[in-house]
Scaffold this motif. Sequence first.
Motif, short mmCIF file in Angstrom:
data_model
loop_
_atom_site.label_atom_id
_atom_site.label_comp_id
_atom_site.label_asym_id
_atom_site.label_seq_id
_atom_site.Cartn_x
_atom_site.Cartn_y
_atom_site.Cartn_z
N SER A 90 2.30 6.42 7.39
CA SER A 90 1.98 7.85 7.53
C SER A 90 1.76 8.25 8.99
CB SER A 90 0.75 8.22 6.70
OG SER A 90 -0.40 7.55 7.18
N ASP A 91 1.73 7.27 9.89
CA ASP A 91 1.63 7.59 11.32
C ASP A 91 2.95 8.09 11.88
OD1 ASP A 91 -1.02 6.74 11.27
OD2 ASP A 91 -0.55 4.75 12.06
N HIS A 92 4.06 7.73 11.24
CA HIS A 92 5.36 8.14 11.78
C HIS A 92 6.25 8.83 10.75
CE1 HIS A 92 7.18 4.53 9.96
NE2 HIS A 92 6.09 3.92 10.34
N ARG A 93 5.75 9.06 9.57
CA ARG A 93 6.50 9.81 8.55
C ARG A 93 5.61 10.91 8.01
NH1 ARG A 93 10.75 6.77 5.85
NH2 ARG A 93 11.24 8.76 4.89
N SER A 94 6.15 12.11 7.86
CA SER A 94 5.38 13.22 7.31
C SER A 94 5.20 13.05 5.81
CB SER A 94 6.10 14.55 7.59
OG SER A 94 7.28 14.63 6.79
N LYS A 95 4.27 13.80 5.25
CA LYS A 95 4.06 13.77 3.81
C LYS A 95 5.34 14.17 3.08
CE LYS A 95 -0.90 14.53 3.69
NZ LYS A 95 -2.00 15.37 3.20
N VAL A 96 6.00 15.22 3.57
CA VAL A 96 7.24 15.68 2.94
C VAL A 96 8.28 14.57 2.98
CG1 VAL A 96 9.15 17.32 3.10
CG2 VAL A 96 6.80 18.12 3.39
N SER A 97 8.41 13.91 4.10
CA SER A 97 9.36 12.81 4.24
C SER A 97 9.05 11.66 3.28
CB SER A 97 9.36 12.32 5.69
OG SER A 97 10.16 11.19 5.84
N LEU A 98 7.78 11.32 3.15
CA LEU A 98 7.38 10.25 2.23
C LEU A 98 7.67 10.64 0.78
CD1 LEU A 98 4.04 9.13 3.89
CD2 LEU A 98 6.17 7.82 3.77
N LEU A 119 -0.74 8.68 -4.56
CA LEU A 119 0.03 7.67 -3.83
C LEU A 119 0.06 7.99 -2.33
CD1 LEU A 119 1.77 5.13 -3.95
CD2 LEU A 119 3.74 6.60 -4.46
N LEU A 120 0.25 9.26 -1.98
CA LEU A 120 0.23 9.65 -0.56
C LEU A 120 -1.11 9.33 0.07
CD1 LEU A 120 2.01 13.12 -0.50
CD2 LEU A 120 2.84 10.99 0.50
N LYS A 121 -2.19 9.61 -0.65
CA LYS A 121 -3.52 9.33 -0.12
C LYS A 121 -3.68 7.83 0.15
CE LYS A 121 -7.55 11.23 0.72
NZ LYS A 121 -7.69 12.32 1.66
N TYR A 122 -3.18 7.00 -0.76
CA TYR A 122 -3.23 5.56 -0.54
C TYR A 122 -2.38 5.14 0.66
CZ TYR A 122 -2.50 0.58 -1.07
OH TYR A 122 -2.41 -0.77 -0.82
N LEU A 123 -1.16 5.68 0.76
CA LEU A 123 -0.31 5.33 1.89
C LEU A 123 -0.94 5.73 3.22
CD1 LEU A 123 3.20 6.30 0.45
CD2 LEU A 123 2.27 3.99 0.77
N GLU A 124 -1.66 6.84 3.23
CA GLU A 124 -2.36 7.26 4.45
C GLU A 124 -3.45 6.28 4.85
OE1 GLU A 124 -3.77 11.17 3.49
OE2 GLU A 124 -1.83 12.10 3.90
N SER A 125 -3.97 5.54 3.89
CA SER A 125 -5.06 4.61 4.18
C SER A 125 -4.57 3.26 4.72
CB SER A 125 -5.88 4.35 2.90
OG SER A 125 -5.19 3.49 2.01
N LEU A 126 -3.27 3.03 4.64
CA LEU A 126 -2.73 1.73 5.07
C LEU A 126 -2.72 1.60 6.58
CD1 LEU A 126 0.25 1.41 2.58
CD2 LEU A 126 -1.99 0.31 2.45
#
Length: 129
Positions: free
Chosen positions: A89-97, A122-129
Motif C-alpha cells: 500500500s506504500d506504492h499502490r493506491s487503494k483503487v489499484s489494489l 482486505l485493503l485494511k489488512y494490506l495497509e497493515s503489512l
Amino acid sequence: MTQETLNEELTDLVPLVRRTILTLLAVVLAIVLAVAGIRYVQAADPYIQEVLERQGDQQRGQAIFQMNCAVCHGIEATGEVGPDLRGVSDHRSKVSLIKQVISGDTPPMPQFQPSPQDMADLLKYLESL
C-alpha cells in the motif's frame, strides 16, 4: 546599454519565456488530468466506490487473506508463487489494489470479487503489512 540593445535582449527572451510557460502549463494540466482520472475511475465504478466508502476491519481482512490469498502470497504475505505484499500500500493506491484483486489480469492470480465489505477489510489488512 542602449534602448535598441535592451529591445533585442528582451526579444530574445520571449521564446524562452513562452516555452517555460507552456511547459509549466503542460505539467499542471497533466497533474489535473491524473487527479481527475483517478476520481473518474472511482466514481465510474460503483463497486470501487462502495468499497472506498466502507471502513475496513484489519482482523477480518487478515482472515480473508489467509483463506483466499495466502496459498500464493504466503501466510505472512512474504511471497510464494505471488509477490511479497509487505508494504504494497506504500506504492499502490487503494483503487489499484482493488482492480488488481478483482481483474484476474495477472495470471496465475484468479479473478476474485469479494463483497464490498470483505474488500474493504482486505485493503485494511494490506495497509497493515
